[in-house]
Design an enzyme around this catalytic site. Sequence first.
Site, PDB file in Angstrom:
ATOM      1  CG  HIS A  16      -2.056  -2.886   6.118  1.00  0.00           C
ATOM      2  ND1 HIS A  16      -1.587  -1.789   5.437  1.00  0.00           N
ATOM      3  CD2 HIS A  16      -3.348  -3.042   5.733  1.00  0.00           C
ATOM      4  CE1 HIS A  16      -2.546  -1.304   4.666  1.00  0.00           C
ATOM      5  NE2 HIS A  16      -3.631  -2.033   4.831  1.00  0.00           N
ATOM      6  CE  LYS A  40      -8.359   1.204  -4.767  1.00  0.00           C
ATOM      7  NZ  LYS A  40      -8.401   0.284  -3.619  1.00  0.00           N
ATOM      8  NE  ARG A  89      -9.645   0.383   8.454  1.00  0.00           N
ATOM      9  CZ  ARG A  89      -9.386   0.859   7.235  1.00  0.00           C
ATOM     10  NH1 ARG A  89      -8.268   1.487   7.008  1.00  0.00           N
ATOM     11  NH2 ARG A  89     -10.248   0.723   6.265  1.00  0.00           N
ATOM     12  CB  SER A 127      -3.087   2.969   2.480  1.00  0.00           C
ATOM     13  OG  SER A 127      -2.725   1.714   2.979  1.00  0.00           O
TER      14      SER A 127
HETATM   15  O1  PNS Z   1      -7.152  -3.504   1.076  1.00  0.00           O
HETATM   16  P1  PNS Z   1      -8.486  -3.629   0.380  1.00  0.00           P
HETATM   17  O2  PNS Z   1      -8.581  -2.619  -0.746  1.00  0.00           O
HETATM   18  O3  PNS Z   1      -9.640  -3.591   1.326  1.00  0.00           O
HETATM   19  O4  PNS Z   1      -8.490  -5.097  -0.303  1.00  0.00           O
HETATM   20  C1  PNS Z   1      -9.561  -5.521  -1.096  1.00  0.00           C
HETATM   21  C2  PNS Z   1      -9.280  -6.878  -1.745  1.00  0.00           C
HETATM   22  C3  PNS Z   1      -7.984  -6.852  -2.529  1.00  0.00           C
HETATM   23  C4  PNS Z   1      -9.192  -7.925  -0.666  1.00  0.00           C
HETATM   24  C5  PNS Z   1     -10.495  -7.185  -2.667  1.00  0.00           C
HETATM   25  O5  PNS Z   1     -10.738  -6.091  -3.484  1.00  0.00           O
HETATM   26  C6  PNS Z   1     -10.314  -8.434  -3.542  1.00  0.00           C
HETATM   27  O6  PNS Z   1     -10.224  -9.525  -3.047  1.00  0.00           O
HETATM   28  N1  PNS Z   1     -10.257  -8.219  -4.865  1.00  0.00           N
HETATM   29  C7  PNS Z   1     -10.052  -9.279  -5.838  1.00  0.00           C
HETATM   30  C8  PNS Z   1     -11.275  -9.425  -6.735  1.00  0.00           C
HETATM   31  C9  PNS Z   1     -12.317 -10.335  -6.099  1.00  0.00           C
HETATM   32  O7  PNS Z   1     -12.053 -11.460  -5.727  1.00  0.00           O
HETATM   33  N2  PNS Z   1     -13.556  -9.810  -5.942  1.00  0.00           N
HETATM   34  C10 PNS Z   1     -14.665 -10.569  -5.389  1.00  0.00           C
HETATM   35  C11 PNS Z   1     -14.882 -10.294  -3.915  1.00  0.00           C
HETATM   36  S1  PNS Z   1     -15.779  -8.783  -3.724  1.00  0.00           S
END
Ligand code: PNS
Length: 159
Positions: A16, A40, A89, A127
């Site tokens: 990150h 989660k 990645r 992570s």
């Molecule tokens: O680090 P991650 O788990 O890949 O991050 C994922 C994240 C937080 C970017 C994604 O889950 C998110 O934006 N969640 C908020 C809900 C949302 O907007 N969902 C619609 C897009 S799929």
Amino acid sequence: MTVIYPGSFDPVTYGHLDIIKRASKKFDKIIVTVLNNPSKKSMFDVKERVELLKKTTEDINNVMIDSFTGLLIDYAEEKDVSIIIKGLRAISDFEYEFQMAHTNSMLDKNIETIFLMTSNKYSFVSSSVVKEVARFNGDIKQLVPNIVEKAINEKIKEE
Ligand code: PNS
């Protein structure tokens, strides 16, 4: 230009930080925002994740750390930002990221997602991997900053 770098950051890793540092050189301001998703299971609560991000990015002056709940596009609108930064990645990340980027642009035509390739050195770091290695007493010094390593080890002791 201001961009948003969203994620779970449970906890922040060198992967990150690689994206944050590189983005901070190309954009005026980076808002790193932690998703608050109570459904989660996580090792760190949002406050702790924000704190670790703040401490590990304190030397970069155009980075701001925040958190959000709900839809990312709503958060982006509230902040008046239309660009989302994500790290890629490997090919395995692509499908999920493709889905999220298209969902976000379907929900808000104004939103664009820009992907930065995670540096080769950190392309395998996540992570989840860091937490798993730490749980089995493996050395995570090359994967996370010292302060994050300490925080993970404290959590493991409490488990
Ligand atoms: O680090 P991650 O788990 O890949 O991050 C994922 C994240 C937080 C970017 C994604 O889950 C998110 O934006 N969640 C908020 C809900 C949302 O907007 N969902 C619609 C897009 S799929």
